[in-house]
Write a protein that holds these residues in place. Structure first.
Motif, PDB file in Angstrom:
ATOM      1  N   ALA A 202       0.833  -1.202   0.000  1.00 55.47           N
ATOM      2  CA  ALA A 202       0.000   0.000   0.000  1.00 55.47           C
ATOM      3  C   ALA A 202       0.867   1.250   0.000  1.00 55.47           C
ATOM      4  N   ILE A 203       1.978   1.209   0.709  1.00 59.37           N
ATOM      5  CA  ILE A 203       2.907   2.345   0.721  1.00 59.37           C
ATOM      6  C   ILE A 203       3.479   2.559  -0.677  1.00 59.37           C
ATOM      7  N   ALA A 204       3.901   1.479  -1.309  1.00 59.86           N
ATOM      8  CA  ALA A 204       4.475   1.582  -2.658  1.00 59.86           C
ATOM      9  C   ALA A 204       3.442   2.092  -3.663  1.00 59.86           C
ATOM     10  N   GLU A 205       2.193   1.709  -3.485  1.00 59.02           N
ATOM     11  CA  GLU A 205       1.134   2.128  -4.406  1.00 59.02           C
ATOM     12  C   GLU A 205       0.800   3.619  -4.283  1.00 59.02           C
ATOM     13  N   SER A 206       1.306   4.271  -3.244  1.00 58.03           N
ATOM     14  CA  SER A 206       1.068   5.708  -3.084  1.00 58.03           C
ATOM     15  C   SER A 206       1.823   6.528  -4.129  1.00 58.03           C
ATOM     16  N   GLY A 207       2.793   5.888  -4.793  1.00 60.51           N
ATOM     17  CA  GLY A 207       3.535   6.577  -5.845  1.00 60.51           C
ATOM     18  C   GLY A 207       4.939   6.990  -5.474  1.00 60.51           C
ATOM     19  N   VAL A 208       5.408   6.583  -4.287  1.00 60.27           N
ATOM     20  CA  VAL A 208       6.777   6.925  -3.878  1.00 60.27           C
ATOM     21  C   VAL A 208       7.781   6.182  -4.753  1.00 60.27           C
ATOM     22  N   ASP A 209       8.993   6.702  -4.792  1.00 56.48           N
ATOM     23  CA  ASP A 209      10.052   6.089  -5.603  1.00 56.48           C
ATOM     24  C   ASP A 209      10.843   5.038  -4.832  1.00 56.48           C
ATOM     25  N   ILE A 210      10.968   5.248  -3.535  1.00 53.17           N
ATOM     26  CA  ILE A 210      11.808   4.407  -2.689  1.00 53.17           C
ATOM     27  C   ILE A 210      11.067   4.105  -1.398  1.00 53.17           C
ATOM     28  N   VAL A 211      11.183   2.877  -0.908  1.00 50.41           N
ATOM     29  CA  VAL A 211      10.688   2.533   0.417  1.00 50.41           C
ATOM     30  C   VAL A 211      11.876   2.004   1.215  1.00 50.41           C
ATOM     31  N   SER A 212      12.274   2.725   2.266  1.00 47.69           N
ATOM     32  CA  SER A 212      13.392   2.264   3.092  1.00 47.69           C
ATOM     33  C   SER A 212      12.851   1.510   4.296  1.00 47.69           C
ATOM     34  N   VAL A 213      13.485   0.375   4.579  1.00 47.46           N
ATOM     35  CA  VAL A 213      12.969  -0.554   5.584  1.00 47.46           C
ATOM     36  C   VAL A 213      14.085  -0.918   6.560  1.00 47.46           C
ATOM     37  N   GLY A 214      14.037  -0.351   7.750  1.00 47.03           N
ATOM     38  CA  GLY A 214      15.042  -0.671   8.759  1.00 47.03           C
ATOM     39  C   GLY A 214      15.002  -2.125   9.187  1.00 47.03           C
ATOM     40  N   ALA A 215      13.807  -2.728   9.108  1.00 44.87           N
ATOM     41  CA  ALA A 215      13.641  -4.116   9.548  1.00 44.87           C
ATOM     42  C   ALA A 215      14.482  -5.104   8.748  1.00 44.87           C
ATOM     43  N   LEU A 216      14.872  -4.737   7.529  1.00 46.70           N
ATOM     44  CA  LEU A 216      15.680  -5.659   6.721  1.00 46.70           C
ATOM     45  C   LEU A 216      16.912  -6.115   7.473  1.00 46.70           C
ATOM     46  N   THR A 217      17.508  -5.202   8.229  1.00 51.22           N
ATOM     47  CA  THR A 217      18.732  -5.540   8.948  1.00 51.22           C
ATOM     48  C   THR A 217      18.552  -5.629  10.465  1.00 51.22           C
ATOM     49  N   HIS A 218      17.634  -4.834  11.027  1.00 53.24           N
ATOM     50  CA  HIS A 218      17.541  -4.886  12.493  1.00 53.24           C
ATOM     51  C   HIS A 218      16.582  -5.953  13.014  1.00 53.24           C
ATOM     52  N   SER A 219      15.769  -6.532  12.137  1.00 54.22           N
ATOM     53  CA  SER A 219      14.791  -7.512  12.620  1.00 54.22           C
ATOM     54  C   SER A 219      14.767  -8.821  11.844  1.00 54.22           C
ATOM     55  N   ALA A 220      15.691  -9.011  10.930  1.00 59.09           N
ATOM     56  CA  ALA A 220      15.706 -10.264  10.162  1.00 59.09           C
ATOM     57  C   ALA A 220      16.153 -11.421  11.046  1.00 59.09           C
ATOM     58  N   PRO A 221      15.380 -12.505  11.114  1.00 58.34           N
ATOM     59  CA  PRO A 221      15.809 -13.666  11.903  1.00 58.34           C
ATOM     60  C   PRO A 221      16.896 -14.437  11.170  1.00 58.34           C
ATOM     61  N   SER A 222      17.852 -14.955  11.912  1.00 63.58           N
ATOM     62  CA  SER A 222      18.906 -15.768  11.298  1.00 63.58           C
ATOM     63  C   SER A 222      18.318 -17.076  10.793  1.00 63.58           C
ATOM     64  N   CYS A 223      18.851 -17.551   9.683  1.00 62.48           N
ATOM     65  CA  CYS A 223      18.398 -18.824   9.129  1.00 62.48           C
ATOM     66  C   CYS A 223      19.074 -19.985   9.843  1.00 62.48           C
ATOM     67  N   ASP A 224      18.426 -21.124   9.803  1.00 59.32           N
ATOM     68  CA  ASP A 224      18.937 -22.316  10.480  1.00 59.32           C
ATOM     69  C   ASP A 224      19.843 -23.100   9.526  1.00 59.32           C
ATOM     70  N   ILE A 225      21.132 -23.094   9.828  1.00 56.53           N
ATOM     71  CA  ILE A 225      22.140 -23.806   9.023  1.00 56.53           C
ATOM     72  C   ILE A 225      23.021 -24.591   9.984  1.00 56.53           C
ATOM     73  N   GLY A 226      23.315 -25.813   9.660  1.00 56.95           N
ATOM     74  CA  GLY A 226      24.182 -26.622  10.502  1.00 56.95           C
ATOM     75  C   GLY A 226      25.387 -27.130   9.735  1.00 56.95           C
ATOM     76  N   MET A 227      26.444 -27.489  10.468  1.00 60.99           N
ATOM     77  CA  MET A 227      27.608 -28.107   9.838  1.00 60.99           C
ATOM     78  C   MET A 227      27.609 -29.586  10.189  1.00 60.99           C
ATOM     79  N   ASP A 228      27.375 -30.433   9.193  1.00 60.00           N
ATOM     80  CA  ASP A 228      27.288 -31.870   9.383  1.00 60.00           C
ATOM     81  C   ASP A 228      28.582 -32.540   8.965  1.00 60.00           C
ATOM     82  N   TRP A 229      29.133 -33.328   9.871  1.00 61.42           N
ATOM     83  CA  TRP A 229      30.397 -33.999   9.604  1.00 61.42           C
ATOM     84  C   TRP A 229      30.201 -35.174   8.683  1.00 61.42           C
ATOM     85  N   LEU A 230      31.159 -35.389   7.782  1.00 60.64           N
ATOM     86  CA  LEU A 230      31.131 -36.527   6.870  1.00 60.64           C
ATOM     87  C   LEU A 230      32.040 -37.629   7.390  1.00 60.64           C
ATOM     88  N   ASP A 231      31.571 -38.869   7.294  1.00 62.73           N
ATOM     89  CA  ASP A 231      32.373 -40.007   7.766  1.00 62.73           C
ATOM     90  C   ASP A 231      33.579 -40.225   6.851  1.00 62.73           C
TER      91      ASP A 231
END
Length: 277
Positions: free
Chosen positions: A248-277
């Motif tokens: 809805a914000i973008a549809e108002s006609g603005v050129d740019i939408v800045s979003v602090g949440a991209l970096t301050h609220s992004a949850p880390s993804c779940d990645i593990g290191m699995d050992w190989l035999d």
């Protein structure tokens, strides 16, 4: 990313985590024992930071071999292998946590950014980050935003002029703040001003601001402001943007939408290191 800066930061992170040595690993394994492992996705996400993870392992021991199994910006599913590593067991284990911490963080940011970009698909608007980054990780986090399809705002305070509410309050008015900037800043630098009322938008137009930020306005008010600006300045929307409101914000006609949440609220993804035999 700046390779020299990246290496110096990673070196500091390794020093912080390893300290005087890995008491556990060095007690169990000899320096010449070799092994292999895989960094595996535990959930779906957009990959970002493969080069950073490789640099962690390389700085720990240049003999570690890294094999990329996916490219940056690839969407992976749970169970997909993100990176394969082999080399001295002790050094693989020493580098594991730092590599995973950075990779998980960057993948989380890229994934969240991609969702915002998808939410405004088809509209002539850019999704950008802010300076609301983790101290010490800004370069990596902003890289992850780009990988996710977003754009970067200022990297630091030397990158551009942004007259915010506290500048205006301390100076007295938008007009006076813009005047002072014009007297000192290079002519090649654009001037952006933060506004939260239509009267301030009008003042920006009178004093010739190049970019007008609409802060915490409703989409309806933003649309009115865009109509008032009528192409005389670039228009940025900011403040409280989330996945439910961004379209809805973008549809108002603005050129740019800045979003602090991209970096301050992004949850880390779940990645593990699995050992190989």
């Amino acid at each position: 990313m700046d390779k020299n800066l990246l290496r110096s930061q990673i070196a500091a992170f390794l020093t912080e985590d390893i300290g005087r040595g890995d008491l556990t690993s060095e007690s169990i394994f000899g320096a010449n024992e070799m092994g292999s492992a895989r960094l595996v996705a535990r959930e779906e996400f957009v990959v970002a930071g493969i080069g950073v993870a490789k640099e962690v392992f390389a700085l720990q021991n240049s003999d570690i071999v890294c094999n990329e199994t996916v490219a940056e910006a690839t969407k992976v599913a749970a169970g997909d292998v993100v990176l394969e590593v082999s080399g001295p067991v002790v050094d693989l284990l020493k580098a594991e946590r730092v590599a995973l911490n950075l990779l998980q963080r960057m993948c989380g940011i890229a994934t969240l950014t991609s969702r915002f970009v998808e939410a405004v698909a088809g509209l002539p608007v850019r999704i950008t980050d802010t300076r609301k980054t983790t101290p010490g990780l800004r370069m990596m986090e902003k890289h992850a935003v780009q990988v996710g399809g977003g754009s970067n705002h200022r990297f630091n305070l030397t990158d551009g002029v942004l007259i915010k509410d506290n500048h205006i309050a301390a100076c007295g008015s938008i007009t006076e703040a813009v005047k002072r900037v014009r007297e000192k800043a290079p002519h090649t630098i654009k001037i952006e001003v933060e506004t939260d009322t239509l009267d301030q938008v009008e003042e920006c137009l009178v004093c010739g601001a190049d970019i007008i930020m609409l802060d915490n306005m409703s989409p309806k008010m933003m649309a009115e402001a865009v109509g008032k600006i009528d192409g005389r300045a670039l228009v940025e929307a900011s403040g409280g943007v989330n996945l439910e409101t961004v379209r809805a914000i973008a549809e108002s006609g603005v050129d740019i939408v800045s979003v602090g949440a991209l970096t301050h609220s992004a949850p880390s993804c779940d990645i593990g290191m699995d050992w190989l035999d």
